[in-house]
Design an enzyme around this catalytic site. Structure first.
Site, PDB file in Angstrom:
ATOM      1  N   GLU A   9       0.820  -1.216   0.000  1.00 43.02           N
ATOM      2  CA  GLU A   9       0.000   0.000   0.000  1.00 43.02           C
ATOM      3  C   GLU A   9       0.851   1.262   0.000  1.00 43.02           C
ATOM      4  O   GLU A   9       0.473   2.266  -0.578  1.00 43.02           O
ATOM      5  CB  GLU A   9      -0.941  -0.010   1.205  1.00 43.02           C
ATOM      6  CG  GLU A   9      -2.057   0.999   1.118  1.00 43.02           C
ATOM      7  CD  GLU A   9      -3.217   0.671   2.036  1.00 43.02           C
ATOM      8  OE1 GLU A   9      -3.757   1.612   2.627  1.00 43.02           O
ATOM      9  OE2 GLU A   9      -3.586  -0.513   2.173  1.00 43.02           O
ATOM     10  N   ASP A 105      -2.640  -3.164   3.094  1.00 42.91           N
ATOM     11  CA  ASP A 105      -3.092  -3.254   4.479  1.00 42.91           C
ATOM     12  C   ASP A 105      -4.125  -4.356   4.642  1.00 42.91           C
ATOM     13  O   ASP A 105      -4.959  -4.601   3.761  1.00 42.91           O
ATOM     14  CB  ASP A 105      -3.694  -1.923   4.935  1.00 42.91           C
ATOM     15  CG  ASP A 105      -2.622  -0.875   5.191  1.00 42.91           C
ATOM     16  OD1 ASP A 105      -1.429  -1.210   5.088  1.00 42.91           O
ATOM     17  OD2 ASP A 105      -2.985   0.269   5.490  1.00 42.91           O
ATOM     18  N   TYR A 311       3.285   3.841  12.067  1.00 45.37           N
ATOM     19  CA  TYR A 311       2.166   4.310  11.237  1.00 45.37           C
ATOM     20  C   TYR A 311       1.073   4.934  12.108  1.00 45.37           C
ATOM     21  O   TYR A 311       0.552   4.292  13.018  1.00 45.37           O
ATOM     22  CB  TYR A 311       1.604   3.133  10.448  1.00 45.37           C
ATOM     23  CG  TYR A 311       0.506   3.491   9.487  1.00 45.37           C
ATOM     24  CD1 TYR A 311       0.776   4.203   8.326  1.00 45.37           C
ATOM     25  CD2 TYR A 311      -0.811   3.110   9.733  1.00 45.37           C
ATOM     26  CE1 TYR A 311      -0.229   4.524   7.430  1.00 45.37           C
ATOM     27  CE2 TYR A 311      -1.831   3.428   8.847  1.00 45.37           C
ATOM     28  CZ  TYR A 311      -1.533   4.137   7.703  1.00 45.37           C
ATOM     29  OH  TYR A 311      -2.529   4.461   6.822  1.00 45.37           O
TER      30      TYR A 311
END
Length: 703
Positions: A9, A105, A311
């Site tokens: 991603e 993801d 993240y």
């Protein structure tokens, strides 16, 4: 050698997977080449989106009522402007590959991103595998690689995401066009998530500004037993009569009493959970003058530019067992940082796979909680430093023991009156030692400086008493932080247990990645505005919510509507419901939106001066005054007709006054009783005597 292409991603994810699966790697433009036939590329988020209306028919670029509803027979995908280059790189790599691995993801949106690429590039006759991992540690990636499944097994999840995207397109685009076209050119945007969020702000503003404050008078006393003194408050319903409170205060002053009950118990308060993006937004917005969009941008910079946090767009406050060693590595790195003392004072044994407040596999979906990495940053901006400090301290607090308290509950009786004491004595600060300089953390509990030492056997004396004057407070207006939190917890206010469960499972309204953008869009469309940190509904925002709620498509403003969608989308993901059936219902609802809005006359005027003709004298015009909407003939003809702007403890908007004049009733509105403070629902009507009255569901008109 077999060539395997991993489509990730984001670039950072590609680097992590490459480091785990290849011994040597070489970074090239748009991809990473491994030494074992593995190639790792990335999508940079979404590369493709559903085509706009004019793609299907150039004439649809012009907005016109007669062209609505716009419902494509088959949706098409187009590259997002500026991302065509990466799409070409992926296309060339797919042609060279023997096996393609979807490594996006591990969630619905990850399936959508990858499958959009496969559809657009016409990928056929090549095996597609799925690498599904919530942790990006090397061990977790390798295990996921060894247990990869066929991409077909995740098709239901993709169909769910694809149906959601198409449904959002249909409703958002058609509703936005019809309401704009029916509103004298004033631009309106409507969306499945945006509109219920706006309704939440509308309802909160209504509750706040229509709230009737009620004064009450607590009786505070000071007791003494031997050398021990303690404060207590009269126990019972709020006293609203000051004279009554003063009588109680006078009655007990200098009088002996007895300890009816004395309870002392130990209490532990553990550190708050690791940060998800919502939690970080809520707390950072409370502490600093930063909005949701700004907080997200700062966190993204700490992640992408400085690489000092993991993240940030995560909905989880937990980690997996694979992340526990990583947390220990980060703790060790912090020993050589400005947090040296705090890191060296931490206890590594407190963070382990058995600590369910930290490690919860079920609580992690596509990404674990926000953590500091082993990289210690420098040259951070002031705001970056503030957010980084928050993340580090929340992380370190998990390695500290709980704060320990003695909690006291005392009931004291004097002259037949009962007084209650509830206080805590801090024995050991534990994790709170990290926050002693921060006022809001220090005052989490009402604490006393020393333990209370009294007995039930000996009498007490009321040595002082006073009457305090307080008033009930309205529900606070939303800030960016509290709105994001309420969006995430939207399921708590839903009465239907099944829908409540769905909303809770899907983290409420919106996603961690979109909530900040939704707030910004509401600001940009002038639906809401800021007053300090508070979010206020504008007249334009009020108008759109009130207008929609007066139609058969009022569900557009409710979180239950979103929950119903998610319930069916979840069934699609589990291959238990047809995406075609779902889309059929969405198309019906889209047509209903157009039909409902088309029935209305021109919907919106920015400055309504004249609302209509006077229903009493007939010759006057109803105009907006300071306190009422009244007849322009009141001076010349003495016409006394008016609609008070504050009626039944509620502010009446121009739109509602206009409905009373044209339809003689409004839609169902929420009210708060001035006397009792309780909430109820009713319509406002203009009765046969042209008086504004309440109409309840079980009443006939005019009663």
């Amino acid at each position: 050698m077999t060539t395997t292409l991993f489509i990730c991603e984001k670039p950072d994810m590609a680097r992590n997977i490459a480091a785990a699966l290849s011994k040597q790697t070489t970074e090239k433009k748009g991809y990473i080449e491994g030494d074992n036939g593995h190639i790792y590329t990335y999508a940079i988020g979404h590369l493709l989106s559903l085509a706009p209306p004019e793609f299907y028919n150039p004439e649809l670029k012009k907005w016109a009522i007669e062209t609505l509803p716009i419902i494509p027979e088959q949706f098409k995908l187009l590259p997002i402007p500026g991302k065509e280059g990466q799409l070409k790189i992926i296309d060339s790599l797919i042609k060279k590959a023997d096996i393609v691995v979807n490594s996006c993801d591990s969630a619905r949106e990850g399936e959508v991103i990858a499958n959009y690429i496969f559809i657009h590039l016409g990928l056929k006759n090549k095996p597609i595998k799925r690498l599904w991992t919530s942790s990006l540690t090397e061990d977790a990636i390798r295990r996921s690689y060894q247990s990869m499944k066929d991409g077909e097994e995740y098709k239901g999840l993709f169909f769910s995401g694809y149906a959601r995207a198409q449904a959002d397109w249909l409703i958002g685009m058609n509703a936005s066009r019809i309401y704009t076209l029916k509103s004298n050119g004033e631009k309106f945007t409507i969306g499945r998530v945006q509109t219920p969020t706006l309704a939440m702000i509308y309802d909160r503003c209504e509750e706040h500004f229509n709230f009737s404050k009620i004064k009450y008078f607590p009786v505070k006393v000071l007791f003494r037993q031997n050398d021990e003194e303690y404060v207590s408050y009269w126990e019972g319903e709020k006293i609203k009569d000051k004279v009554q409170a003063e009588k109680i205060a006078a009655k007990v002053k200098n009088k002996p009493g007895v300890v009816k009950d004395f309870e002392k118990k130990s209490e532990k308060k553990y550190a708050p959970p690791l940060f998800s993006l919502s939690l970080l937004t809520k707390e950072a917005n409370k502490k600093y003058p930063l909005g949701a969009k700004e907080i997200l941008a700062i966190a993204q910079s700490l992640y992408e530019k400085h690489k000092c946090i993991t993240y940030p767009r995560t909905s989880s406050s937990y980690v997996t067992k694979d992340d526990i060693p990583v947390m220990h590595q980060s703790l060790k790195a912090l020993e050589n940082s400005p947090f040296e003392n705090e890191a060296k004072g931490a206890d590594p044994t407190l963070v382990h796979t058995g600590n369910k407040r930290v490690c919860n596999e079920k609580g992690v979906t596509d990404h674990h909680a926000i953590l500091p990495t082993h990289k210690i940053p420098n040259n951070l901006s002031q705001n970056e430093q503030l957010i980084y400090n928050m993340i580090v301290k929340r992380f370190l607090s998990q390695f500290y023991p709980p704060a320990l308290y003695d909690k006291y509950a005392i009931l004291t009786e004097v002259e037949g009156e009962i007084f209650k004491t509830t206080v805590s004595h801090l024995l050991s600060a534990g994790w709170k030692a990290l926050f002693l300089e921060e006022k809001e953390e220090q005052n989490i509990d009402e604490t006393i400086l020393k333990p209370i030492q009294i007995t039930k056997e000996e009498p007490v004396l009321c040595i002082d008493s006073e009457v305090l004057e307080k008033e009930t407070s309205p529900p606070p207006l939303f800030t960016d932080g509290t709105l994001v939190d309420s969006m995430k917890k939207a399921g708590k206010k839903v009465e239907n247990d099944e829908l409540k469960e769905v909303l809770n499972a899907f983290e409420g309204v919106g996603t961690e990645a979109t909530r900040a953008d939704i707030i910004k869009k509401l600001i940009d469309t002038e639906y809401i505005s800021y007053k300090g940190k508070s979010l206020l509904i504008t007249d334009k925002g009020k108008f759109i919510i009130e207008t929609i709620r007066e139609t058969d498509i009022k569900s557009l403003t409710s979180v239950e509507y979103t929950a119903e969608w998610e319930k069916r989308l979840n069934l699609i993901a589990n291959n238990q419901y047809s995406p075609q059936e779902f889309m059929l219902n969405v198309k019906k609802f889209t047509k209903a939106i157009i039909n409902e809005a088309s029935k209305m006359e021109s919907l919106y005027r920015k400055e309504i001066q004249v609302l209509g003709d006077c229903p009493v004298c007939g010759g006057g015009k109803i105009v907006s005054g300071k306190k009422s909407y009244g007849c322009s003939n009141w001076k010349e003809e003495g016409c006394e007709f008016k609609i008070w702007k504050k009626s039944f403890n509620k502010t009446i908007s121009e739109k509602q006054a206009l409905l009373l004049l044209t339809k003689r009733e409004t839609g169902v509105l929420s009210f708060t009783s001035k006397e009792k403070g309780t909430k109820f629902s009713a319509k406002l009507i203009l009765d046969e005597n042209n008086q504004v009255k309440l109409k309840f569901a079980n009443e006939s008109k005019g009663k």
